[in-house]
Design an enzyme around this catalytic site. Structure first.
Site, PDB file in Angstrom:
ATOM      1  N   ASP A 273       0.840  -1.201   0.000  1.00 39.73           N
ATOM      2  CA  ASP A 273       0.000   0.000   0.000  1.00 39.73           C
ATOM      3  C   ASP A 273       0.872   1.247   0.000  1.00 39.73           C
ATOM      4  O   ASP A 273       1.341   1.689   1.048  1.00 39.73           O
ATOM      5  CB  ASP A 273      -0.927  -0.006   1.223  1.00 39.73           C
ATOM      6  CG  ASP A 273      -1.860   1.207   1.236  1.00 39.73           C
ATOM      7  OD1 ASP A 273      -1.953   1.900   0.198  1.00 39.73           O
ATOM      8  OD2 ASP A 273      -2.503   1.436   2.281  1.00 39.73           O
ATOM      9  N   LYS A 280       1.437   7.979   0.242  1.00 41.01           N
ATOM     10  CA  LYS A 280       1.857   8.099   1.642  1.00 41.01           C
ATOM     11  C   LYS A 280       3.223   8.757   1.696  1.00 41.01           C
ATOM     12  O   LYS A 280       4.072   8.470   0.859  1.00 41.01           O
ATOM     13  CB  LYS A 280       1.981   6.705   2.277  1.00 41.01           C
ATOM     14  CG  LYS A 280       0.686   6.016   2.576  1.00 41.01           C
ATOM     15  CD  LYS A 280       0.955   4.649   3.201  1.00 41.01           C
ATOM     16  CE  LYS A 280      -0.318   3.837   3.346  1.00 41.01           C
ATOM     17  NZ  LYS A 280      -1.291   4.380   4.309  1.00 41.01           N
ATOM     18  N   GLU A 352      -8.020   2.498   0.274  1.00 41.65           N
ATOM     19  CA  GLU A 352      -8.216   1.488  -0.774  1.00 41.65           C
ATOM     20  C   GLU A 352      -8.741   0.162  -0.224  1.00 41.65           C
ATOM     21  O   GLU A 352      -9.376  -0.601  -0.966  1.00 41.65           O
ATOM     22  CB  GLU A 352      -6.884   1.241  -1.505  1.00 41.65           C
ATOM     23  CG  GLU A 352      -5.909   0.241  -0.850  1.00 41.65           C
ATOM     24  CD  GLU A 352      -5.409   0.679   0.525  1.00 41.65           C
ATOM     25  OE1 GLU A 352      -5.477   1.896   0.824  1.00 41.65           O
ATOM     26  OE2 GLU A 352      -4.968  -0.181   1.299  1.00 41.65           O
ATOM     27  N   ARG A 354     -11.138  -0.551   1.863  1.00 44.39           N
ATOM     28  CA  ARG A 354     -12.602  -0.658   1.832  1.00 44.39           C
ATOM     29  C   ARG A 354     -13.119  -0.881   0.405  1.00 44.39           C
ATOM     30  O   ARG A 354     -14.191  -1.436   0.220  1.00 44.39           O
ATOM     31  CB  ARG A 354     -13.210   0.596   2.492  1.00 44.39           C
ATOM     32  CG  ARG A 354     -12.917   1.880   1.774  1.00 44.39           C
ATOM     33  CD  ARG A 354     -13.109   3.114   2.663  1.00 44.39           C
ATOM     34  NE  ARG A 354     -12.008   3.267   3.633  1.00 44.39           N
ATOM     35  CZ  ARG A 354     -11.950   4.216   4.565  1.00 44.39           C
ATOM     36  NH1 ARG A 354     -12.929   5.088   4.663  1.00 44.39           N
ATOM     37  NH2 ARG A 354     -10.922   4.298   5.389  1.00 44.39           N
TER      38      ARG A 354
HETATM   39  N1  BES Z   1      -3.288   0.291   5.130  1.00 45.27           N
HETATM   40  C1  BES Z   1      -3.686   1.541   5.660  1.00 45.27           C
HETATM   41  C2  BES Z   1      -3.993   1.480   7.160  1.00 45.27           C
HETATM   42  C3  BES Z   1      -2.859   1.136   8.083  1.00 45.27           C
HETATM   43  C4  BES Z   1      -2.224   2.120   8.809  1.00 45.27           C
HETATM   44  C5  BES Z   1      -2.461  -0.175   8.287  1.00 45.27           C
HETATM   45  C6  BES Z   1      -1.198   1.801   9.680  1.00 45.27           C
HETATM   46  C7  BES Z   1      -1.432  -0.511   9.168  1.00 45.27           C
HETATM   47  C8  BES Z   1      -0.816   0.496   9.872  1.00 45.27           C
HETATM   48  C9  BES Z   1      -4.956   2.013   4.943  1.00 45.27           C
HETATM   49  O1  BES Z   1      -5.077   1.623   3.630  1.00 45.27           O
HETATM   50  C10 BES Z   1      -4.943   3.501   4.953  1.00 45.27           C
HETATM   51  O2  BES Z   1      -4.087   4.062   4.348  1.00 45.27           O
HETATM   52  N2  BES Z   1      -5.931   4.109   5.633  1.00 45.27           N
HETATM   53  C11 BES Z   1      -6.032   5.524   5.719  1.00 45.27           C
HETATM   54  C12 BES Z   1      -7.471   5.892   5.396  1.00 45.27           C
HETATM   55  C13 BES Z   1      -7.696   7.365   5.186  1.00 45.27           C
HETATM   56  C14 BES Z   1      -7.007   7.832   3.936  1.00 45.27           C
HETATM   57  C15 BES Z   1      -9.184   7.642   5.112  1.00 45.27           C
HETATM   58  C16 BES Z   1      -5.669   5.932   7.130  1.00 45.27           C
HETATM   59  O3  BES Z   1      -5.992   5.213   8.066  1.00 45.27           O
HETATM   60  O4  BES Z   1      -5.037   6.971   7.286  1.00 45.27           O
HETATM   61 ZN    ZN Z   2      -4.161  -0.100   3.120  1.00 45.76          ZN
HETATM   62 MN    MN Z   3      -4.100   2.879   2.272  1.00 41.73          MN
END
Ligand code: BES
Ligand code: ZN
Ligand code: MN
Length: 506
Positions: A273, A280, A352, A354
């Site tokens: 990701d 990110k 992504e 969801r």
């Molecule tokens: N894979 C990440 C969530 C994550 C964060 C997993 C830390 C393991 C450790 C997920 O896809 C993500 O990026 N979520 C975002 C959602 C936001 C953009 C609405 C998040 O949590 O910041």
């Molecule tokens: Zn993710």
């Molecule tokens: Mn993500």
């Protein structure tokens, strides 16, 4: 994996490289736990005093190595802390035994064979010790990766002999066999999470499912990018289209001829990701190979159900994609048509999980299972809320959510129930689609759950496990938990399948 045997031998006479004994924290210093009588005898009954003189307290996770006195076959005694001594008439909590066995196994990396002489009250306690020892005796050692071998503390303990049980007793045998199977499958999930993302892309993950399917008699169906496009899986395709490694949806099915219930398990399988176009920043992407930990847990749980021969049907759905930015990637502002027809405005390509899960939940719902559980490293918000060791449990049915939470507790996985407040839904309203893939920041871990709920079929009990915190362990190992992939949620899913088979749930 390490070999496990139940042995009737005494800790004094068994040929091994080390004997593991338990020490608890008593009101007046360390107390030697049951199971260590023969070892204490070899120390002239002074083992507790020797341990105290060495600074041992019996605290959880503490390990003390002593040279064995004459009278013991093994050259080394390893005392492992069990934490507070339980009240009179009560045994040690299974999780205390599991963690102590894990700490001991880790402390003995590089050793060939150890005898575990911990307090074994009954078959379940033996199972917990076996499981903890086998999970502690883990390191990620892919074939041909010399660096991984060089950098860890030595090969995991190869042979574990469990003393104090009844090797010929059916219940003890079953507990030991179950522990070996479950631990091996948790370690399978850990290996998948630890694999570098250039080695484990969606295609390689699907191939691993096919290989295991052949080995354990599971029906494995793989939808490739062509089939996904044709089938209308707009969420999985939308996330995967930015990557040169195309997405997959894997259905891995275990059936039992006498099953009365069917459990569907859905796993988030983002093999890497990057965030996509909503990239990110550095500091947030180094561990994102772990973003397929949900799919790994689901895969391992289905294989476990098959190996244990559980009288329940278990269908796993692995939603596999790599989230990358490129000229073909989904843009913030794009509208995706999900499986089943709902439309989603993608406001943030980093939300992504969801999207791939929405497709998989809708597809899983078509088969009308008795319950669906999805597992996902879904939100950073859940990590902020619950920390690094506890996963959140949400759902559309309070009784089922409570059952899943209690099952997690039963197997020693830290979890906590979280709500899905209905008012958060409107934050995802979109002027161009049925809803958007994100809303307000506050409560965004719950918001993600509310998004998923939209894709669960009418009348199906559903629980959502957000394992973003515990899936990947970055600090020092503890108990049976190593650095890196942890295999989070596998044991909860397996126990859930067992309870479903036994007819204990709804
Ligand atoms: N894979 C990440 C969530 C994550 C964060 C997993 C830390 C393991 C450790 C997920 O896809 C993500 O990026 N979520 C975002 C959602 C936001 C953009 C609405 C998040 O949590 O910041
Ligand atoms: Zn993710
Ligand atoms: Mn993500």
């Amino acid at each position: 994996m390490s070999a496990l045997t139940l042995s009737t031998s005494s800790a004094a006479t068994l040929r091994a490289d080390a004997v593991v004994i338990g020490v608890a924290k008593g009101p007046k210093g360390p107390v030697v736990a049951a199971g260590a009588e023969a070892v204490d005898k070899a120390f002239d009954g002074k083992l507790a005093a020797v341990l105290e003189a060495l600074g041992a307290t019996g605290g959880e996770g503490e390990t003390t190595k002593l040279p064995a006195p004459s009278g013991l076959k093994a050259p080394v005694v390893l005392a492992v802390g069990l934490g507070e001594a339980p009240a009179k008439d009560e045994g040690f909590a299974h999780e205390a035994l599991r963690r102590a066995a894990g700490s001991a196994a880790r402390a003995l990396a590089g050793t060939k064979k150890a005898a575990f002489a911990l307090p074994v009250e009954d078959a379940d306690a033996a199972g917990a010790i076996a499981e903890g020892a086998l999970l502690g005796a883990y390191s990620y050692r892919p074939a041909g990766n010399a660096a991984a071998k060089k950098n860890d503390k030595g090969a995991p303990l190869a042979e574990i002999a469990l003393l104090g049980g009844k090797p010929r007793d059916k219940a003890f045998k079953a507990a030991a066999e179950r522990a070996a199977t479950v631990a091996e499958e948790v370690n399978r999930a850990r290996d998948l999470v630890n694999m570098p993302p250039n080695e484990l892309d969606p295609k390689a993950f699907a191939a691993a499912a096919q290989t295991a399917g052949k080995e354990f008699g599971l029906k494995v169906e793989v939808l490739d990018e062509k089939a996904l496009l044709k089938g209308g899986f707009g969420g999985i395709m939308g996330v995967g289209r930015g990557s040169d490694a195309p997405p997959r949806l894997v259905r891995i099915g275990y059936t039992h001829p006498k099953a009365e219930k069917t459990l569907a398990l859905v796993g988030k399988g983002i093999t890497y990701d990057s965030g996509g176009i909503s990239l990110k920043p550095a500091g947030h992407n180094e561990t994102m190979k772990c973003d397929m930990a949900g799919a790994a847990a689901v895969f391992a749980a289905v294989v476990s159900a098959a190996r244990l021969g559980l009288q329940v049907n278990v269908t796993g759905w692995l939603a596999l994609a790599e989230n990358m930015p490129s000229g073909s990637a989904t843009r913030p502002g794009d509208v995706l048509k999900m499986y089943g027809g709902k439309t989603v405005e993608v406001l943030n390509t980093d939300a992504e999980g969801r999207l791939v899960l929405g497709d998989a939940l809708a597809r899983a719902s078509e088969e009308n299972p008795d319950a669906i559980v999805d597992v996902a490293t879904l939100t950073g918000a859940m990590v902020l809320a619950l920390g690094n060791r506890t996963f959140g449990v949400m759902g559309n049915d309070d009784a089922f959510r409570t059952s899943v939470y209690e099952i997690a507790e039963e197997v020693g996985e830290q979890a906590w129930p979280m709500p899905l407040p209905a008012e958060l839904r409107k934050a995802m309203d979109s002027p161009v689609a049925d809803f958007a893939n994100m809303g307000e920041r506050m409560g965004s871990g719950l918001l993600a759950g509310i998004f998923l709920k939209e894709f669960v079929g009418e009348g199906i009990a559903w629980a959502h496990l957000d394992i973003a915190g515990p899936a990947y362990h970055e600090s020092a190992p503890y108990g049976y938990t190593p650095k890196g992939g942890t295999g989070s949620a596998v044991r909860t899913l397996v126990r859930l399948a067992e309870h479903t088979a036994a007819g204990d749930l709804g």
